[in-house]
Design a protein around this motif. Sequence first.
Motif, short mmCIF file in Angstrom:
data_model
loop_
_atom_site.label_atom_id
_atom_site.label_comp_id
_atom_site.label_asym_id
_atom_site.label_seq_id
_atom_site.Cartn_x
_atom_site.Cartn_y
_atom_site.Cartn_z
N MET A 1 20.40 8.02 1.31
CA MET A 1 19.24 8.42 0.66
C MET A 1 18.10 8.03 1.74
N LYS A 2 17.08 9.16 2.01
CA LYS A 2 16.06 8.62 2.80
C LYS A 2 14.79 8.14 2.05
N ARG A 3 14.17 7.17 2.83
CA ARG A 3 13.12 6.21 2.23
C ARG A 3 12.18 6.99 2.64
N MET A 4 11.01 7.01 1.31
CA MET A 4 9.58 7.51 1.72
C MET A 4 8.88 6.45 2.08
N ARG A 5 7.83 6.67 3.04
CA ARG A 5 6.78 5.86 3.45
C ARG A 5 5.83 5.64 2.44
N VAL A 6 5.56 4.27 2.04
CA VAL A 6 4.80 3.74 0.93
C VAL A 6 3.55 3.59 1.44
N TRP A 7 2.31 4.07 1.13
CA TRP A 7 0.93 3.85 1.58
C TRP A 7 0.54 2.47 0.93
N SER A 8 0.50 1.39 1.58
CA SER A 8 -0.04 0.19 1.12
C SER A 8 -1.49 -0.04 0.94
N GLN A 9 -2.18 -0.75 0.40
CA GLN A 9 -3.77 -1.21 0.61
C GLN A 9 -4.08 -1.32 2.00
N ARG A 10 -3.00 -1.92 2.82
CA ARG A 10 -3.41 -2.37 4.06
C ARG A 10 -3.64 -1.02 4.93
N ASN A 11 -2.70 -0.13 4.72
CA ASN A 11 -2.71 1.23 5.57
C ASN A 11 -3.91 1.97 5.17
N ILE A 12 -4.43 1.82 3.80
CA ILE A 12 -5.58 2.57 3.45
C ILE A 12 -7.12 2.27 4.13
N LEU A 13 -6.90 0.68 4.11
CA LEU A 13 -8.21 0.22 4.43
C LEU A 13 -8.17 0.35 6.13
N SER A 14 -7.17 0.16 6.75
CA SER A 14 -7.32 0.59 8.22
C SER A 14 -7.64 2.03 8.55
N ILE A 15 -7.37 3.04 7.90
CA ILE A 15 -7.44 4.33 8.02
C ILE A 15 -9.07 4.51 7.61
N LYS A 16 -9.37 4.02 6.60
CA LYS A 16 -11.02 4.21 6.28
C LYS A 16 -11.73 3.53 7.25
N MET A 17 -11.31 2.28 7.77
CA MET A 17 -12.06 1.83 8.66
C MET A 17 -12.49 2.57 9.74
N CYS A 18 -11.43 3.25 10.53
CA CYS A 18 -11.51 4.33 11.51
C CYS A 18 -12.21 5.43 11.21
N GLU A 19 -12.13 6.06 9.81
CA GLU A 19 -12.76 7.02 9.45
C GLU A 19 -14.33 6.87 9.57
N TYR A 20 -14.69 5.51 8.84
CA TYR A 20 -15.94 5.20 8.65
C TYR A 20 -16.70 5.21 10.24
N SER A 21 -16.02 4.80 10.88
CA SER A 21 -16.41 4.10 12.36
C SER A 21 -16.96 5.59 12.89
N GLU A 22 -16.02 6.68 13.04
CA GLU A 22 -16.09 7.76 13.69
C GLU A 22 -17.45 8.53 12.89
N GLN A 23 -17.51 8.51 11.70
CA GLN A 23 -18.65 9.15 10.84
C GLN A 23 -19.89 8.39 10.78
N ASN A 24 -19.86 7.43 11.39
CA ASN A 24 -21.19 6.61 11.53
C ASN A 24 -21.73 6.09 9.87
N HIS A 25 -20.65 5.80 9.06
CA HIS A 25 -20.89 5.59 7.77
C HIS A 25 -20.96 4.03 7.65
N VAL A 26 -22.23 3.50 8.01
CA VAL A 26 -22.36 2.08 7.78
C VAL A 26 -22.21 1.19 6.52
N ASP A 27 -22.68 2.01 5.40
CA ASP A 27 -22.35 1.41 4.04
C ASP A 27 -20.97 1.30 3.73
N GLY A 28 -20.19 2.29 4.11
CA GLY A 28 -18.75 2.29 4.03
C GLY A 28 -18.05 1.03 5.05
N ILE A 29 -18.50 0.89 5.84
CA ILE A 29 -17.90 -0.40 6.75
C ILE A 29 -18.48 -1.67 6.09
#
Length: 83
Positions: free
Chosen positions: A1-29
Amino acid sequence: MKRMRVWSQRNILSIKMCEYSEQNHVDGIHHLCEKQGAVVYLNFLTKGGYAPIHLAAYHGSSNAAKALIFHGADPTLKNEQGF
């Protein structure tokens, strides 16, 4: 049985940090660092070898870069290619 990748809080926070950095979203950072504990992701490198400060600089997001440095990002951090 193939295991699915589970998105953890850690993954989401790192992704959002990168997105906010690219988009100049200071409040988000600020929110991620102050309320979500994402300050640990300020100096991490993505799979592509870039830190949020690199992404902010590449996209011309100067206010995001200032916010990242305010929270502890290392402006001298080099990517995997040495830039």
